[in-house]
Design an enzyme around this catalytic site. Sequence first.
Site, PDB file in Angstrom:
ATOM      1  N   GLY A  74      69.455 -45.146  10.138  1.00 15.42           N
ATOM      2  CA  GLY A  74      69.993 -44.519   8.934  1.00 15.42           C
ATOM      3  C   GLY A  74      71.017 -45.372   8.217  1.00 15.42           C
ATOM      4  O   GLY A  74      71.917 -44.864   7.555  1.00 15.42           O
ATOM      5  N   CYS A 132      63.253 -48.688   3.405  1.00 15.76           N
ATOM      6  CA  CYS A 132      63.706 -48.096   4.651  1.00 15.76           C
ATOM      7  C   CYS A 132      63.156 -46.680   4.776  1.00 15.76           C
ATOM      8  O   CYS A 132      63.429 -45.834   3.931  1.00 15.76           O
ATOM      9  CB  CYS A 132      65.229 -48.080   4.713  1.00 15.76           C
ATOM     10  SG  CYS A 132      65.852 -47.569   6.319  1.00 15.76           S
ATOM     11  N   GLY A 245      57.659 -59.266  10.930  1.00 19.34           N
ATOM     12  CA  GLY A 245      56.952 -58.144  11.519  1.00 19.34           C
ATOM     13  C   GLY A 245      56.252 -58.558  12.794  1.00 19.34           C
ATOM     14  O   GLY A 245      55.116 -59.010  12.771  1.00 19.34           O
TER      15      GLY A 245
END
Length: 302
Positions: A74, A132, A245
Site C-alpha cells: 500500500g 500499483c 519481472g
Amino acid sequence: MTDVDLSVDLAGLTLATPILTASGTFGYGEEFADFVDFAKLGAITVKGTTLKPRLGNEGIRIAETPSGMLNAIGLQNPGVEYFLQTILPRIRELPTNIIVNISGASSEEYGELAAILDKADGVAAIELNVSCPNVKDGGMIFGTDEQALTEVTKAAKRQTNKPVIVKLSPNVTNIVDMAKAAEQAGADALSLINTLLGMDIDVERRRPLLGNITGGLSGRAVLPVALRMVYEVSRAVQIPVIGMGGAATWQDAVKFLLAGARAVAVGTANFTDPTTTMKIVAGLREYMEQNSFSHIADIKMT
C-alpha cells in the site's frame, strides 16, 4: 579475452551497466550497502514516494507463492519532503543513478511531485508508478486507461526536465496500446512489467490471506509474461524499455536484452539473495566475453 563495455545510454542517462533495481525491492539503496558495489549498478530505483506520508495497508501485506510472492504494502513511505530532507542527502553520493518512483491519486499530484523532484540535486530520473494494484485511490486506473495514462504522463513532463519513465501495468488488454499512449504523451522511457494482480486464500480461516484481499504478484512466476510484453512493446515504440519481472539470474537478464530491453531491473530476487544484482552483472560480463561481444548492444535476437 574480449574487453567488454557494459555501459548503456538510457534517455540521456549514462548507466555503468544495464542492471537496475526495481522500486520497492531495494529500499533506498543504503540497506544493501554491505552486499553490493553500487558502481556496478546502472541505477537504483528507490521505494515508491508520495506527496504525504502513507502508513500502507492493514493486515497481512506479504505472502509467499509458488515461484513468487504477493504484496499489498500500500505504498507505505515517509513522504517526499522527508525523502528530500533526510534520505536523499544520505544516498545522493552513491556512485550510481538515483531514480525516484512516484505515485499520486490524481494527475495533479504527479505533476506536483515531479515539480518538487525536478529541483532535487541527486535525482537522475523520475519513474511514474501508474499501475500499483493495491492502492484504491487512483493508482490502478492510470495504468489501465489510455486517456488517464496520457494525462498523468503529460502532467509530470510539464513539471520536470528530468527523464520521465512510465512504469506500465500488465493488467491490461493490450500492453502495446498503453506503451504507445505513454510515448505519445512524452515519456522518455518505459519500464515493464509491474506486478500482476493476484490473491491467495487461507484455507483454515477460509478467507483471503492478504488484508487487502488482492495484491501484486511478482517473482519468477511472472517472467514469461514480462518477456512477452517487453518483446511486443520494444518493437512498437522508439523510446527505450527497461525490462523487469522475475529476473533472478544473468540468463534472465540476457533474455530481457534479447527481447528488446535496453536495461533490466531486478526486484523480488533481492529479497531472497541481496547479492543477486552483483551475480547478474558478473554473469553478464562473462557471457559477453565468451561470445566476443564488445558492447551490451551486441546482444541481439538472431
